[in-house]
Design an enzyme around this catalytic site. Structure first.
Site, mmCIF file in Angstrom:
data_model
loop_
_atom_site.group_PDB
_atom_site.id
_atom_site.type_symbol
_atom_site.label_atom_id
_atom_site.label_comp_id
_atom_site.label_asym_id
_atom_site.label_seq_id
_atom_site.Cartn_x
_atom_site.Cartn_y
_atom_site.Cartn_z
ATOM 1 N N GLU A 118 0.911 -1.309 0.235
ATOM 2 C CA GLU A 118 0.020 0.190 0.109
ATOM 3 C C GLU A 118 1.011 1.331 0.321
ATOM 4 O O GLU A 118 1.733 1.688 0.465
ATOM 5 C CB GLU A 118 -0.804 -0.168 1.380
ATOM 6 C CG GLU A 118 -1.897 1.166 1.389
ATOM 7 C CD GLU A 118 -2.609 1.842 2.368
ATOM 8 O OE1 GLU A 118 -3.636 3.125 2.654
ATOM 9 O OE2 GLU A 118 -2.057 0.355 3.183
ATOM 10 N N ASP A 183 9.820 6.137 15.310
ATOM 11 C CA ASP A 183 10.089 7.654 15.188
ATOM 12 C C ASP A 183 10.291 7.900 16.129
ATOM 13 O O ASP A 183 9.774 8.248 17.803
ATOM 14 C CB ASP A 183 8.190 7.631 15.077
ATOM 15 C CG ASP A 183 8.360 9.525 14.396
ATOM 16 O OD1 ASP A 183 9.291 9.558 14.079
ATOM 17 O OD2 ASP A 183 6.918 9.730 14.238
ATOM 18 N N ASP A 185 10.562 12.033 17.024
ATOM 19 C CA ASP A 185 10.917 13.380 17.301
ATOM 20 C C ASP A 185 10.961 14.432 18.183
ATOM 21 O O ASP A 185 10.963 14.035 19.513
ATOM 22 C CB ASP A 185 9.038 13.265 17.035
ATOM 23 C CG ASP A 185 8.533 14.872 16.392
ATOM 24 O OD1 ASP A 185 9.293 15.766 16.884
ATOM 25 O OD2 ASP A 185 7.353 14.073 15.847
#
Length: 515
Positions: A118, A183, A185
């Protein structure tokens, strides 16, 4: 403009400075919902063999600093406006479609690993298209050039083509595999970084990302045995990890959640008491992390950020120490010298502890408390939800961040200390570099192809026998070259793995049949 390219079906303009989340909501505009309930977790004891560790004496703040000097706390250049024409020129001339295909396809011949993958596209008018899929690299490139998205994200490999989801029965489309992702951040460090806030970054606070990368990378390699880990700059204030080993890609959600929990340490808010509570003796992962992080604490926390200089953080530091008498002595000393630096305040802890004749002061407890403090202020703060589910979408490497114009480039672990996010090229710069190179080398011509087509990789290319790819004329070249070498290592393991699986199949002897 010399680098402009005519657009097909040019979409509407977009908000150049809009900061989009790295992981959009799983719900599509038409209301399709692909979220699945996570299965029950597994015990970490079943995944690791704990070993006894030695709880060595915690060094003082005089620990040698091994990190590079941080020269400035400037927030960097202003945002770059990326118009649709510039974005299309980047896709047309620089984006490495072929290499991205080979990375996700795990080979050169098209397979379901890519065909059932996808992709989610964010168009220039902010429309969001999910469940896009492509059987070949050429079809992928053609659609991106037609749509000219502001960015696109990568999702899982499904058991069927995700474009066919509406024709399938309920629950028939299921995710089969996806890279294990992480992730980091910098906004998660806003309570402890003093140089910048929100989306702003500088070299001083980027050290938090560097130390997080080192700790997570070491754990993934040494504790889990993963080898093919691609770190990518997010384009503004963070970094993503893509763990590409076949074993990682095939992890079910409960195992992904277990890995994420294994790496999750700093919990709760600053008002919730201690955010790090570790049992002793320390797990080998924590001992190793401390060894990585202590030099960063001495430089980044105590010097560059001077985190404990203010009264609020100084009070926070006192609340994390175990002895009330020591805390009171420290408070009085610091109130009498309100401008005392964090380095001196940290040294005061040991200095005053040695002068106190307190029956309540336990040296081991103080040492453990200091270790927990170092971890609270330096240990990776991961967005663990990104890692826990296979269906989570993550921004693709080499797309353009719409707020900065910078390319989301890979980070070479061999030189992670030298990586400077503020020097990462932006799209306007790259296109100008192509124009400048072509002007200086008129006889060499230019490459019509937008990306480095062909198999991965061929480092023996003779520069005199072919025209240079456009990316080779720019400062994007070392990043794409590193990506090529990463893919080469991954594909080599894929080939070896298939060969080993074939070797494991028992030989079937055929005997003649008589009629």
């Amino acid at each position: 403009m010399p680098h402009s390219v005519a657009s097909e079906d040019s979409p509407a303009s977009h908000k150049d400075d809009e900061v989009l989340p790295d992981a959009p909501n799983a719900a599509e505009k038409n209301g399709d919902d692909v979220a699945e309930k996570a299965t029950a977790g597994v015990k970490l004891e079943d995944m690791f063999n704990d070993e006894d560790d030695d709880d060595d004496e915690f060094p003082t703040s005089s620990t040698p600093v091994e990190t590079k000097t941080q020269p400035t706390d400037a927030p960097g250049p202003p945002p770059v406006q990326v118009d649709t024409e510039t974005m299309l020129a980047f896709y047309h001339r620089l984006f490495p479609f072929r290499y991205l295909f080979q990375w996700l396809n795990h080979g050169i011949v098209p397979s379901p690993d890519f065909g059932n993958r996808e992709f989610a596209l964010t168009l220039q008018n902010d429309a969001y298209l999910r469940y896009q899929s492509y059987s070949t690299a050429d079809l992928f490139r053609k659609d991106i050039l037609k749509m000219n998205p502001a960015r696109f994200e990568i999702g899982p490999v499904y058991n069927r083509n995700p474009r066919d989801r509406k024709t399938l029965g309920a629950g028939q489309l299921k995710p089969l595999a996806k890279e294990l992702v992480f992730d980091i951040d910098l906004t998660d460090y806003d309570d402890i970084r003093t140089c910048c806030t929100k989306a702003n970054i500088c070299e001083k606070c980027w050290a938090f990302v560097t130390m997080a990368i080192k700790v997570v990378d070491a754990a993934l390699r040494q504790d889990f045995g993963f080898e093919h880990i691609l770190w990518v700059y997010s384009g503004r204030r963070g970094a993503h990890a893509w763990v590409c080993d076949p074993r990682a890609r095939n992890l079910p959600d409960d195992r992904r959640r277990a890995v994420a929990n294994y790496l999750d340490l700093v919990r709760g808010g600053t008002q919730s008491g201690k955010r790090v509570n570790l049992k002793r003796p320390l797990h080998p992962h924590m001992n190793r992390s401390l060894e990585i992080l202590k030099p960063y604490f001495a430089q980044t926390t105590l010097v560059d950020q001077d985190t404990f200089e203010g009264s609020e953080q100084a009070q926070r530091l006192l609340s994390l120490l175990p002895d009330k008498g020591l805390n009171e002595s420290l408070r009085k000393k610091w109130e009498s010298a309100p401008d005392r630096s964090s380095t001196n305040k940290w040294a005061d802890i040991d200095a005053l502890a040695k002068t106190r004749n307190s029956s309540t002061l336990n040296p081991a407890e103080l040492r453990h408390a200091k270790q927990d403090i170092v971890l609270e202020y330096t240990y990776p703060r991961l967005d663990s939800e990104v890692s826990k589910k296979m269906i989570h979408l993550l921004k693709s490497p080499f797309v353009i961040h719409p707020g900065t114009g910078r390319v989301c480039v890979p980070i070479d672990m061999r030189s992670v200390d030298q990586f400077d996010p503020l020097s990462v090229p932006n799209v306007t710069q790259l296109l100008s570099e192509i124009d400048s190179w072509d002007a200086e080398h008129p006889r060499n011509g230019t490459t019509e192809g937008p990306d480095a087509e062909g198999s991965v990789p061929n480092d023996s290319d003779a520069r005199g026998s072919r025209k240079l790819q456009d990316y080779e004329k720019t400062s994007l070249k070392p990043y794409i070259d590193y990506f090529r070498s990463f893919i080469a290592g991954l594909l080599k393991e894929e080939r070896n793995g298939k060969r080993e699986r074939n070797d494991d199949v028992p030989e079937v002897k055929t005997e003649s049949m008589e009629f």
